[in-house]
Scaffold this motif. Structure first.
Motif, PDB file in Angstrom:
ATOM      1  N   ALA A  97       0.833  -1.213   0.000  1.00  0.00           N
ATOM      2  CA  ALA A  97       0.000   0.000   0.000  1.00  0.00           C
ATOM      3  C   ALA A  97       0.861   1.254   0.000  1.00  0.00           C
ATOM      4  CB  ALA A  97      -0.939  -0.014   1.205  1.00  0.00           C
ATOM      5  N   GLN A  98       1.940   1.247   0.787  1.00  0.00           N
ATOM      6  CA  GLN A  98       2.811   2.417   0.846  1.00  0.00           C
ATOM      7  C   GLN A  98       3.558   2.625  -0.470  1.00  0.00           C
ATOM      8  OE1 GLN A  98       2.703   4.607   3.053  1.00  0.00           O
ATOM      9  NE2 GLN A  98       1.635   3.582   4.707  1.00  0.00           N
ATOM     10  N   ALA A  99       4.008   1.526  -1.089  1.00  0.00           N
ATOM     11  CA  ALA A  99       4.697   1.660  -2.374  1.00  0.00           C
ATOM     12  C   ALA A  99       3.750   2.188  -3.448  1.00  0.00           C
ATOM     13  CB  ALA A  99       5.284   0.311  -2.786  1.00  0.00           C
ATOM     14  N   LEU A 100       2.493   1.730  -3.445  1.00  0.00           N
ATOM     15  CA  LEU A 100       1.496   2.262  -4.380  1.00  0.00           C
ATOM     16  C   LEU A 100       1.295   3.754  -4.165  1.00  0.00           C
ATOM     17  CD1 LEU A 100      -1.055  -0.682  -4.186  1.00  0.00           C
ATOM     18  CD2 LEU A 100       0.120   0.080  -6.272  1.00  0.00           C
ATOM     19  N   ARG A 101       1.361   4.168  -2.905  1.00  0.00           N
ATOM     20  CA  ARG A 101       1.257   5.593  -2.612  1.00  0.00           C
ATOM     21  C   ARG A 101       2.446   6.351  -3.192  1.00  0.00           C
ATOM     22  NH1 ARG A 101       1.962   8.946   2.113  1.00  0.00           N
ATOM     23  NH2 ARG A 101       2.981   7.263   3.235  1.00  0.00           N
ATOM     24  N   GLY A 102       3.595   5.670  -3.239  1.00  0.00           N
ATOM     25  CA  GLY A 102       4.789   6.298  -3.786  1.00  0.00           C
ATOM     26  C   GLY A 102       4.695   6.564  -5.270  1.00  0.00           C
ATOM     27  N   ILE A 103       3.850   5.799  -6.014  1.00  0.00           N
ATOM     28  CA  ILE A 103       3.658   6.062  -7.442  1.00  0.00           C
ATOM     29  C   ILE A 103       2.322   6.773  -7.680  1.00  0.00           C
ATOM     30  CG2 ILE A 103       5.104   4.117  -8.134  1.00  0.00           C
ATOM     31  CD1 ILE A 103       2.540   2.570  -8.806  1.00  0.00           C
ATOM     32  N   ASN A 105      -0.689   5.960  -6.880  1.00  0.00           N
ATOM     33  CA  ASN A 105      -1.865   5.141  -7.153  1.00  0.00           C
ATOM     34  C   ASN A 105      -2.647   5.014  -5.850  1.00  0.00           C
ATOM     35  OD1 ASN A 105      -3.774   3.245  -7.868  1.00  0.00           O
ATOM     36  ND2 ASN A 105      -2.324   1.859  -8.876  1.00  0.00           N
ATOM     37  N   TYR A 106      -3.296   6.114  -5.470  1.00  0.00           N
ATOM     38  CA  TYR A 106      -3.930   6.193  -4.156  1.00  0.00           C
ATOM     39  C   TYR A 106      -5.145   5.272  -4.040  1.00  0.00           C
ATOM     40  CZ  TYR A 106      -1.012  10.344  -4.084  1.00  0.00           C
ATOM     41  OH  TYR A 106       0.053  11.205  -4.157  1.00  0.00           O
ATOM     42  N   LYS A 107      -5.843   5.071  -5.132  1.00  0.00           N
ATOM     43  CA  LYS A 107      -7.037   4.218  -5.090  1.00  0.00           C
ATOM     44  C   LYS A 107      -6.658   2.788  -4.720  1.00  0.00           C
ATOM     45  CE  LYS A 107     -10.982   2.654  -7.853  1.00  0.00           C
ATOM     46  NZ  LYS A 107     -11.662   2.736  -9.182  1.00  0.00           N
ATOM     47  N   ARG A 110      -5.386   2.426  -1.114  1.00  0.00           N
ATOM     48  CA  ARG A 110      -6.442   2.324  -0.085  1.00  0.00           C
ATOM     49  C   ARG A 110      -7.017   0.915  -0.016  1.00  0.00           C
ATOM     50  NH1 ARG A 110      -7.472   7.675  -1.867  1.00  0.00           N
ATOM     51  NH2 ARG A 110      -8.919   6.957  -3.464  1.00  0.00           N
ATOM     52  N   VAL A 111      -7.098   0.229  -1.168  1.00  0.00           N
ATOM     53  CA  VAL A 111      -7.610  -1.142  -1.191  1.00  0.00           C
ATOM     54  C   VAL A 111      -6.729  -2.051  -0.328  1.00  0.00           C
ATOM     55  CG1 VAL A 111      -7.943  -3.184  -2.643  1.00  0.00           C
ATOM     56  CG2 VAL A 111      -8.732  -0.943  -3.438  1.00  0.00           C
ATOM     57  N   TRP A 112      -5.415  -1.930  -0.487  1.00  0.00           N
ATOM     58  CA  TRP A 112      -4.514  -2.807   0.252  1.00  0.00           C
ATOM     59  C   TRP A 112      -4.363  -2.382   1.698  1.00  0.00           C
ATOM     60  CZ3 TRP A 112      -3.051  -7.482  -1.058  1.00  0.00           C
ATOM     61  CH2 TRP A 112      -3.269  -7.870  -2.387  1.00  0.00           C
ATOM     62  N   MET A 113      -4.533  -1.108   1.964  1.00  0.00           N
ATOM     63  CA  MET A 113      -4.519  -0.681   3.356  1.00  0.00           C
ATOM     64  C   MET A 113      -5.723  -1.242   4.099  1.00  0.00           C
ATOM     65  SD  MET A 113      -2.520   0.855   5.400  1.00  0.00           S
ATOM     66  CE  MET A 113      -1.516   2.072   4.571  1.00  0.00           C
ATOM     67  N   LYS A 114      -6.863  -1.328   3.426  1.00  0.00           N
ATOM     68  CA  LYS A 114      -8.053  -1.921   4.031  1.00  0.00           C
ATOM     69  C   LYS A 114      -7.841  -3.418   4.271  1.00  0.00           C
ATOM     70  CE  LYS A 114     -11.454   1.357   2.191  1.00  0.00           C
ATOM     71  NZ  LYS A 114     -12.578   1.553   1.241  1.00  0.00           N
TER      72      LYS A 114
END
Length: 640
Positions: A97-103, A105-107, A110-114
């Motif tokens: 989730a954090q790596a996705l935030r780094g690129i 890809n916030y949507k 959030r899926v993986w953070m959930k």
């Protein structure tokens, strides 16, 4: 036929050498990873994946390596593979989730953070971090540092703790026992002096008698310090004051300079000013690298990035100094970078109020490439850093303990020293040997599994029968050992309750050879026990009497081993004891019937570790199925 056997043997040997080489590569990669050498480590992990050696583990490590190199594009690719692995630790949901935030890809982030939260993860909002600083969110996902108070803080400023040869040196503005008190107008506290206290002393009273002996302390500020390994030279900061003369710049300000002194007959003397000082700017906070060829320091000299920057200067073999060099824009900002420290592995730590952090000054570590170029920084996170000033980081040679200072709430004085313990990587290690000859068993297959029997790592023992595997703390595992012509051994192990300072768990294995039975011997059958009992049942005596007859009348040189077990009901500890009682009762029966004790190599209880079926605590079984596990087995160790 001989030629074919030669080819087959060669293939086996080549396979063994190849596996051993890959195991060595994994150890090398893990060592590089733990030293923050993520670029070099990533190359080795990639090769391990290509060769399908512990690929799941290597993929997890490679994803983390790319994250710490601040390469979210590559990190996302490998984290995606990681989260598709069965039974993967849920921390990787968070990392993905954090790596996705780094690129950005916030949507999907959030899926993986959930998913992480739904799986039981605790989410701490790191609102102080920008989206580009996802690396620090990953690095600090799990607490690594644990703090304790020291017993020599005062109500004044104490910082710069530095441990050497059993003593702790530090700077302090305390003035206990001093008749003439010099007060610094900036904060209305006494001027700083350098003190030393015995690390093993329980006495918290550190007064004027603990000041360094000699000429270092003056009526102005001194500290912090660094000492050469031989203990004969000290470098320290001091106001521009030497030989009773206070120097000032053109605006009438007194800056810091770096001095060195020599230990002669227990006193620090022969004060020398370093040649790159200048009254027009400050040099302070000296720190030596491990081989003492470079001196790092903080300075606000012209040509920097702003505020104070971290510089280093070469120390030549003749004791002269080179030209100070700026540590670069990865470390330095337009604000203030101070208090450098270099650990044994060459990692630079420093304090900064210019990089994203939790408050004012925060402590950071650096990440370097294979050429020792600094490519990234890491915020050390909570609890080392706080919303206040955190600085003067020091690490002992053990790499897991040290000190830093902070003016956070709850301290004794304005700045206080805190001790820390950093939880190191935990590994399980041991040897595999032949139970009869006690000789090492090389190339045995060691498999680490989780409690659901999912393979985590697989490797071979080296030529000395040695193995080691990195494991997580507070986790249950299984280890299986296989080797041709030996009986497999599987054990439950746990890292739960292991102290933080412990870096390895030892688990040795002794394998029994598979004995080819010589006709006309009949197979030994297990005997069974009633629930929660270790008495020999009537049906058990029939088999035991048959074994006695075989050993005493037919195979007088036969040697056996006794292994006893329980079903899964009851606690782990209780079942271990109960199985040992069953083994001992079996042993006593055979001895009482005349079997020589020397012909029974051991009797051992395994509790519920080696169930004969799937009837563990998660499965509802019949009494007949449970009885299958309440057994004693007999293993032929030697026939001749």
């Amino acid at each position: 036929m001989a030629f074919k056997n030669h080819i087959l043997t060669s293939i086996i040997l080549l396979s063994s050498f190849s596996a051993l080489a890959q195991y060595g590569s994994q150890k090398k990669a893990d060592k590089l990873f733990n030293k923050f050498s993520f670029v070099s480590a990533s190359q080795v992990y990639y090769n391990l994946i290509e060769k399908d050696f512990n690929a799941d583990y290597a993929t997890r490590q490679l994803a983390d390596s790319y994250a710490f190199m601040r390469n979210p594009d590559s990190a996302v690719v490998y984290y995606k593979k990681v989260v598709e692995q069965p039974h993967v630790p849920i921390a990787y949901y968070y990392n993905y989730a954090q790596a996705l935030r780094g690129i950005k890809n916030y949507k999907e982030s959030r899926v993986w953070m959930k998913r992480y939260k739904k799986a039981g993860g605790e989410i701490k909002e790191a609102t102080f971090l920008k989206d580009s600083d996802f690396i620090n969110a990953i690095f600090n996902a799990k607490q690594q540092y644990f703090l304790s108070n020291v017993n020599f803080n005062s109500k004044y400023s104490d910082f710069g703790a530095y441990e050497h040869d059993g003593s702790i040196y530090f700077a302090s503005s305390r003035n206990v026992g001093v008749s003439t008190k010099h007060i610094y107008g900036w904060n209305e506290e006494p001027f700083l002096d350098i003190y030393a206290t015995d690390k093993s002393a329980n006495d918290s009273i550190v007064d004027h008698k603990s000041k360094l002996k000699g000429d270092i302390n003056s009526i102005y500020h001194e500290g912090p310090i660094t000492i050469t390994k031989d203990g004969k030279t000290i470098y320290f900061s001091r106001n521009n004051y030497n030989k009773d003369v206070l120097g000032k710049d053109e605006e009438g300000m007194t800056n810091l300079k770096i001095y060195k002194a020599t230990l002669i007959e227990g006193k620090w003397t022969n004060i020398e000013e370093l040649p790159f000082n200048n009254k027009a700017f400050s040099n302070g906070h000296p720190a030596l690298n491990n081989d003492e060829t470079k001196l790092y320091f903080a300075s606000n000299r012209s040509g920097g990035f702003g505020g104070t920057d971290i510089y280093y200067v070469d120390i030549n073999s003749d004791g002269s100094f080179g030209t100070p060099q700026n540590s670069g824009d990865v470390v330095n900002t337009d604000k203030n970078e101070r208090f450098p420290f270099i650990n044994n592995e060459g990692v630079l730590f420093f304090a900064s109020d210019g990089h994203p952090g939790l408050g004012m000054l925060d402590i950071f570590g650096t990440v370097s490439d294979k050429n020792n170029n600094i490519i990234n920084i890491l915020n050390l996170g909570v609890p080392v850093n706080s919303s206040k000033d955190d600085f003067s980081f020091f690490m002992n040679e053990d790499g897991v303990s040290g000190y830093f200072a902070s003016n956070r709430d709850g301290g004794v004085g304005s700045d206080d020293i805190y001790a820390y313990i950093r939880i190191p990587q935990l590994k399980i290690e041991g040897t595999v040997a032949d139970v009869t000859t006690n000789e090492s068993v090389p190339n045995a297959i060691v498999t680490l599994l989780d409690t659901n029997d999912k393979q985590i790592a697989r490797l071979e023992t080296d030529e000395n029968g040695y193995y080691e595997i990195n494991i997580d703390r507070d986790t249950d595992y299984k280890i299986n050992i296989k080797k041709d012509n030996y009986i497999d051994d599987t054990r439950h192990i746990t890292s739960k309750g292991v102290e933080n300072k412990v870096t390895s768990i030892t688990e040795n294995f002794n394998l029994n050879r598979i004995i080819k039975k010589v006709a006309p011997i009949t197979e030994f059958y297990p005997i069974y026990f009633d629930f929660n009992k270790f008495d020999i049942r009537r049906d058990g005596t029939v088999e035991l009497d048959r074994i006695v007859n075989l050993m005493m009348n037919i195979y007088p040189s036969m040697v056996i081993k006794i292994e006893s077990h329980t079903d899964s009901r009851g606690s782990f500890e209780y079942n271990n004891k109960l199985s040992l009682d069953r083994a001992k009762a079996t042993y006593n029966y055979l001895i009482e019937k005349g079997v020589d004790p020397a012909r029974i190599t051991e009797y051992k209880g395994y509790g519920e570790q080696k169930l004969a079926n799937d009837c563990d605590d998660s499965v509802k079984c019949t009494e007949e199925q449970h009885e299958t596990n309440r057994r004693t087995q007999f293993i032929v160790v030697k026939m001749e």
